[in-house]
Design a protein around this motif. Structure first.
Motif, PDB file in Angstrom:
ATOM      1  N   CYS A 100     -49.904 -28.132-127.869  1.00  0.00           N
ATOM      2  CA  CYS A 100     -50.418 -28.967-126.774  1.00  0.00           C
ATOM      3  C   CYS A 100     -49.304 -29.698-126.049  1.00  0.00           C
ATOM      4  O   CYS A 100     -49.441 -30.073-124.894  1.00  0.00           O
ATOM      5  N   GLY A 101     -48.179 -29.963-126.752  1.00  0.00           N
ATOM      6  CA  GLY A 101     -47.049 -30.633-126.116  1.00  0.00           C
ATOM      7  C   GLY A 101     -47.132 -32.145-126.140  1.00  0.00           C
ATOM      8  O   GLY A 101     -46.183 -32.819-125.741  1.00  0.00           O
ATOM      9  N   SER A 102     -48.246 -32.721-126.615  1.00  0.00           N
ATOM     10  CA  SER A 102     -48.355 -34.187-126.549  1.00  0.00           C
ATOM     11  C   SER A 102     -48.833 -34.854-127.838  1.00  0.00           C
ATOM     12  O   SER A 102     -48.861 -36.079-127.910  1.00  0.00           O
ATOM     13  N   CYS A 103     -49.203 -34.098-128.868  1.00  0.00           N
ATOM     14  CA  CYS A 103     -49.675 -34.733-130.109  1.00  0.00           C
ATOM     15  C   CYS A 103     -48.453 -35.135-130.966  1.00  0.00           C
ATOM     16  O   CYS A 103     -47.331 -34.740-130.672  1.00  0.00           O
ATOM     17  N   CYS A 106     -46.217 -32.163-131.960  1.00  0.00           N
ATOM     18  CA  CYS A 106     -45.438 -31.620-130.851  1.00  0.00           C
ATOM     19  C   CYS A 106     -44.287 -32.561-130.489  1.00  0.00           C
ATOM     20  O   CYS A 106     -43.173 -32.122-130.250  1.00  0.00           O
ATOM     21  N   CYS A 114     -49.123 -27.729-134.580  1.00  0.00           N
ATOM     22  CA  CYS A 114     -50.124 -28.239-133.635  1.00  0.00           C
ATOM     23  C   CYS A 114     -51.355 -27.340-133.610  1.00  0.00           C
ATOM     24  O   CYS A 114     -51.260 -26.133-133.551  1.00  0.00           O
TER      25      CYS A 114
HETATM   26 ZN   LIG Z   1     -49.603 -30.664-130.174  1.00  0.00          ZN
END
Ligand SMILES: [Zn+2]
Length: 363
Positions: A100-103, A106, A114
């Protein structure tokens, strides 16, 4: 452009839709060869399996919607700003599940852990279309030694690489594999390349046993004739195998083994050995957990595959250590043939198919 869209379960139509516009971090690609995964095919007909609820919700609220098509080989036609790993003209394959790039995972650089990102073909449009917009982060460049048809199998092969890695095979370990469909045959070859000793495979289909022998099984048992548990015990000094992969289970309506192969797989592992569950059953099942506890069995499930698994899958095929051609039994031509590929793949047993049916879009 033309793209297949779903109006409901079992209702797919070839529609005219706007061509996607290239975006930063993405590429616009022309699909060359694409195959529905077994999961895609079951979901297309409304058969409960992985992600059934999510797909049902999308159909209920967003139909018509472009679904499925994460197993493909495509040619890059345009790259968006910031794309550095691929260029126009490159052939690419993809992993389906994206970070996701934001959790927190990540952000800590552990994006392989992720589980929140989108899946190509489920939340993002896939490749049953004339053009596809694909995130660069999903892509791997396909080696020139790999055909379009083999490249379309890369995503599934990377899942098998992850499954074999999960097993942690030590050099010389005895391995048994229930089910010699595409993932079983892939696990066989990757286990061989990872140092396995004796490898015993099991399938009810004569053509699958034949492919298994051709691809390196020491013993390919026909589950029709032999008692596979007794045979595996006999071949391992009465102990059972160090590692067992269960790749045969699932609904008998789709020609799968129900839960019987899982029960046999449990009896085929040595005490303290590892059982890797690859199959999806589509419904809860009953297990005698005390039997596993008593024998200290390690019941494991494959990690999700990462870009590193996908890159290794490309190396394995380019170098000839994994051969995919004997598993590709059905090849169709042209976008109009896509529904037929879904039908064959959802009913592999009836059609004597090993790999999903492929559709060549650009010969
Ligand atoms: Zn993530």
């Amino acid at each position: 452009m033309k793209a297949w869209r779903f109006y409901g379960f079992g209702d797919m139509r070839l529609d005219d839709v706007p061509e996607p516009v290239c975006r930063p971090g993405h590429v616009l690609a022309e699909p060359l060869c694409v195959q529905p995964s077994v999961t895609d095919s079951q979901l297309a007909f409304g058969i409960p399996t992985l992600a059934y609820e999510a797909i049902k919700r999308r159909l209920d609220t967003e139909a018509p919607v472009q679904l499925f098509g994460h197993e493909f080989c495509a040619r890059v036609v345009e790259i968006g700003a910031g794309v550095t790993r691929v260029k126009p003209g490159d052939r690419v394959a993809a992993r389906a599940k994206l970070p996701c790039g934001s959790c927190p995972f990540c952000l800590e650089g552990k994006n392989h852990l992720c589980r929140k990102g989108p899946i190509i073909g489920f939340q993002l449009p896939g490749c049953f279309a004339e053009r596809a917009l694909l995130p660069e982060i999903a892509l791997v460049r396909v080696d020139d030694r790999i055909s379009d048809s083999e490249a379309a199998c890369m995503q599934s092969l990377s899942d098998s690489v992850a499954a074999v890695e999960t097993a942690g095979i030590a050099i010389g370990d005895s391995v048994a594999i229930y089910g010699q469909g595409s993932m079983g045959l892939e696990c066989l070859q990757i286990a061989r390349a990872s140092g396995a000793g004796l490898i015993v495979t099991v399938d009810v289909r004569e053509e699958a046993c034949r492919a298994s022998r051709e691809l390196g099984a020491d013993v390919a048992l026909s589950a029709r004739g032999d008692d596979p548990v007794a045979a595996i015990q006999g071949l391992t000094g009465g102990n059972g195998a160090d590692v067992v992969f269960e790749c045969a289970g699932g609904s008998p309506k789709q020609g799968l083994a129900g839960t019987q192969s899982l029960l046999q797989a449990i009896e085929s592992v040595r005490s303290g050995g590892k059982l890797v569950g690859v199959s999806w059953f589509g419904a809860p099942l009953e297990l005698d957990v005390d039997r596993l506890r008593e024998r200290s069995l390690r019941l494991l499930f494959p990690d999700i595959s990462t870009l590193a698994h996908l890159e290794h899958a490309v190396r394995l095929v380019a170098s000839g250590r994994v051969r995919l051609k004997p598993t590709i039994t059905h090849v169709l031509f042209g976008l109009a043939a896509v529904p037929q590929a879904f039908e064959i793949t959802a009913n592999k047993g009836k059609h004597q198919a090993i790999n999903p049916a492929q559709v060549v879009l650009c010969p």
